[in-house]
Design a protein around this motif. Structure first.
Motif, PDB file in Angstrom:
ATOM      1  N   ALA A  47       0.984  -1.175   0.135  1.00 41.21           N
ATOM      2  CA  ALA A  47       0.002  -0.173  -0.077  1.00 41.21           C
ATOM      3  C   ALA A  47       0.806   1.113   0.056  1.00 41.21           C
ATOM      4  N   SER A  48       1.959   1.062   0.799  1.00 46.15           N
ATOM      5  CA  SER A  48       2.871   2.387   0.657  1.00 46.15           C
ATOM      6  C   SER A  48       3.477   2.535  -0.558  1.00 46.15           C
ATOM      7  N   LEU A  50       2.413   1.676  -3.399  1.00 45.28           N
ATOM      8  CA  LEU A  50       1.325   1.986  -4.084  1.00 45.28           C
ATOM      9  C   LEU A  50       1.343   3.707  -4.415  1.00 45.28           C
ATOM     10  N   GLU A  51       1.456   4.113  -3.143  1.00 47.50           N
ATOM     11  CA  GLU A  51       1.151   5.574  -2.909  1.00 47.50           C
ATOM     12  C   GLU A  51       2.438   6.375  -3.625  1.00 47.50           C
ATOM     13  N   THR A  52       3.553   5.648  -2.985  1.00 46.57           N
ATOM     14  CA  THR A  52       4.957   6.293  -3.179  1.00 46.57           C
ATOM     15  C   THR A  52       5.387   6.384  -4.655  1.00 46.57           C
ATOM     16  N   GLU A  69      -5.608  -2.703   2.844  1.00 46.86           N
ATOM     17  CA  GLU A  69      -4.708  -1.621   3.193  1.00 46.86           C
ATOM     18  C   GLU A  69      -4.421  -1.084   1.532  1.00 46.86           C
ATOM     19  N   VAL A  70      -4.400  -2.030   0.603  1.00 45.64           N
ATOM     20  CA  VAL A  70      -4.162  -1.810  -0.896  1.00 45.64           C
ATOM     21  C   VAL A  70      -5.354  -1.080  -1.369  1.00 45.64           C
ATOM     22  N   ALA A  72      -7.887   0.426   0.299  1.00 45.76           N
ATOM     23  CA  ALA A  72      -7.952   1.706   0.826  1.00 45.76           C
ATOM     24  C   ALA A  72      -7.298   2.828   0.068  1.00 45.76           C
ATOM     25  N   ASN A  73      -5.899   2.518  -0.241  1.00 43.73           N
ATOM     26  CA  ASN A  73      -4.929   3.319  -0.761  1.00 43.73           C
ATOM     27  C   ASN A  73      -5.550   3.575  -2.232  1.00 43.73           C
ATOM     28  N   SER A  76      -8.261   6.073  -2.336  1.00 42.80           N
ATOM     29  CA  SER A  76      -7.767   7.376  -2.177  1.00 42.80           C
ATOM     30  C   SER A  76      -7.086   8.196  -3.251  1.00 42.80           C
ATOM     31  N   LEU A  77      -6.338   7.167  -3.781  1.00 46.51           N
ATOM     32  CA  LEU A  77      -5.792   7.803  -5.090  1.00 46.51           C
ATOM     33  C   LEU A  77      -6.653   8.208  -6.096  1.00 46.51           C
TER      34      LEU A  77
END
Length: 82
Positions: A47-48, A50-52, A69-70, A72-73, A76-77
């Motif tokens: 998940a981190s 994915l965002e980074t 987690e994934v 949710a990410n 949000s994206l």
């Protein structure tokens, strides 16, 4: 790339007679990140990543699609893009 990222890096290290373009280095770094993400087993780390790295849903491996987690990410994206 047919033979893999590791072989490409090895061949580039052997052939140091030419200067490597910064674009090539960026491309290799991105490909390493995608490969690392593709094989990631830790949902929180995925998940981190994915965002980074700004990966899309298309990058998410099947075994992580049901991760809270994934997902949710990804949501949000998606909301940020719309």
């Amino acid at each position: 790339m047919i033979h893999g990222l590791e072989k490409l890096k090895k061949d580039m290290a052997i052939d140091q007679t030419k200067e490597i373009s910064p674009n090539i280095n960026e491309l290799l770094k991105y490909m390493e990140e995608v490969e690392d993400f593709k094989h990631c087993e830790d949902e929180v780390r995925a998940a981190s990543m994915l965002e980074t790295f700004g990966f899309s849903l298309d990058h998410v491996p099947g075994h992580l699609l049901k991760s809270k987690e994934v997902n949710a990410n990804i949501r949000s994206l998606f909301l940020l893009c719309n």
